[in-house]
Scaffold this active site. Structure first.
Site, mmCIF file in Angstrom:
data_model
loop_
_atom_site.group_PDB
_atom_site.id
_atom_site.type_symbol
_atom_site.label_atom_id
_atom_site.label_comp_id
_atom_site.label_asym_id
_atom_site.label_seq_id
_atom_site.Cartn_x
_atom_site.Cartn_y
_atom_site.Cartn_z
ATOM 1 C CG HIS A 105 -23.553 0.280 -20.786
ATOM 2 N ND1 HIS A 105 -22.506 0.988 -20.260
ATOM 3 C CD2 HIS A 105 -24.635 0.635 -20.022
ATOM 4 C CE1 HIS A 105 -22.925 1.721 -19.231
ATOM 5 N NE2 HIS A 105 -24.207 1.533 -19.065
ATOM 6 C CG HIS A 180 -24.906 -1.094 -14.907
ATOM 7 N ND1 HIS A 180 -26.086 -0.709 -14.336
ATOM 8 C CD2 HIS A 180 -24.607 -0.139 -15.809
ATOM 9 C CE1 HIS A 180 -26.482 0.429 -14.870
ATOM 10 N NE2 HIS A 180 -25.621 0.800 -15.765
ATOM 11 C CD GLU A 308 -22.776 2.597 -14.441
ATOM 12 O OE1 GLU A 308 -22.320 2.513 -15.596
ATOM 13 O OE2 GLU A 308 -23.835 3.175 -14.173
#
Ligand code: G6D
Length: 344
Positions: A105, A180, A308
């Site tokens: 991420h 998210h 996501e």
């Protein structure tokens, strides 16, 4: 239609602001400039009762102090990148290793923990929107090139929440953004999401290796716990398979214009996701460890699930996956709509 802006806190001398978008039916979407994190979505149940359907915190310190990306924008590249590196034109690019030897991420200081800037606010008769921006510098977390990134959040009077990303790098770089949020359509964060019904219009998933990285295979879902082509509950899907007994944390491939429908029978709430992205990671909050949430609940395991939408994780290391590379001067664009309705 209305937009409310308030100070939310101070990040090393920079003000963090909170915005609340509201439509004429009482639906609200709130988010903060820190990480572009969505902090609340008030959606009606079948009796018109407005409740928060995402997990979030009340204070900036809570958002800064956790590692679960609640509601945040993940990037420059969402998902994992194996060995925190990739090769491009014979050059090896090393990224920060923030999960063992891998990159997750966007690294230690990904897009989820920077303060985004208000670019513009728009109020129309049937929608309201705020466009945020962030300037990701050359070399940030190891990524090449400067990238001015935009994220536009729009709420419509028909109950749609739209997130549109755009970015133009000045050097070739991978870009793959996602939002998210942890959804819990019951409106009660103490109630596990295992009773939620999910449908994913996609024929395959990406099996993971021992480090939660795609192993490289694109496997048909037919006859597996990953077959959500017809609606089934999360619990029913999980079954007792070794791959899913702890829950899901897997990428699913999406058909072109494939939809994702999440619903909660008891409340009647439904959320239909439409996206231009080729995959969606279903993560059922397997690693949540009891964070104190707004509303006095705690975020235990399976108390929220993420959908996501994004490019395939670790695509930079799998040439047969759709590419997430963006050439210098070209524009990256991605959009996802979350459309809330009720099943009377
Ligand atoms: C865990 O493996 C999961 C990720 O998919 C998720 O995004 C993160 O927690 C918040 O690392």
């Amino acid at each position: 239609m209305d937009i409310r802006k308030e100070a939310f806190g101070d990040l090393n001398g920079q003000q963090v602001d909170s915005y609340t978008l509201k439509n004429d039916h009482g639906m609200e979407v709130s988010f903060i400039t820190y990480g572009g994190a969505v902090t609340k979505i008030l959606a009606p149940d079948r009796n018109g009762r407005l409740e928060n359907v995402v997990l979030g915190f009340d204070t900036l310190d809570d958002y800064i102090g956790h590692t679960h990306y609640f509601g945040a924008i993940a990037g420059r590249v969402a998902g994992r990148i194996g060995n925190a590196q990739y090769s491009l034109n014979g050059e090896t690019i090393d990224l920060t290793e923030n999960e063992g030897r891998n990159h997750l991420h966007g690294g230690n200081e990904g897009f989820n923990c920077v303060n985004w800037h208000e670019e513009e606010v728009n109020i129309a008769s049937d929608s309201v929107s705020v466009k945020l921006s962030y300037h990701s510098r050359d070399g940030e977390e190891g990524y090449p090139g400067n990238v001015k990134v935009y994220a536009a959040y729009t709420l419509t009077n028909e109950g749609g929440f739209l997130i549109e990303y755009s970015a133009v790098p000045d050097r070739d770089t991978p870009i793959n953004l996602t939002s998210h949020s942890y959804f819990n359509l019951s409106g009660d964060a103490s109630s596990p999401i295992l009773d939620h019904t999910l449908q994913i219009e996609g024929d395959a998933y990406l099996p993971l290796n021992g480090e939660n990285l795609p192993a490289g295979e694109i496997r048909p879902v037919e006859g597996t716990p990953f077959d959500f082509r017809q609606p089934r509950t999360i619990l029913d899907g999980m079954g007792d398979s070794k791959e899913t007994k702890e829950g899901y944390d897997h990428p699913f491939t999406l058909k072109k214009d494939g939809k994702i429908v999440l619903s909660h029978e008891r409340s009647g709430r439904m959320m239909t996701i439409e996206t231009d992205q080729p995959s969606v990671v279903l993560y059922t909050g397997n690693f949540l460890t009891g964070e104190r949430l707004s509303g006095g609940n705690t975020a235990g395991r399976h108390k929220g699930l993420c959908l996501e939408t994004q490019g395939y994780p670790d695509a930079v290391n799998h040439p047969h996956f759709p590419s997430v590379m963006v050439k210098a001067g070209e524009e990256y664009r991605a959009s996802t709509s979350y459309i809330f309705s009720v099943d009377k």
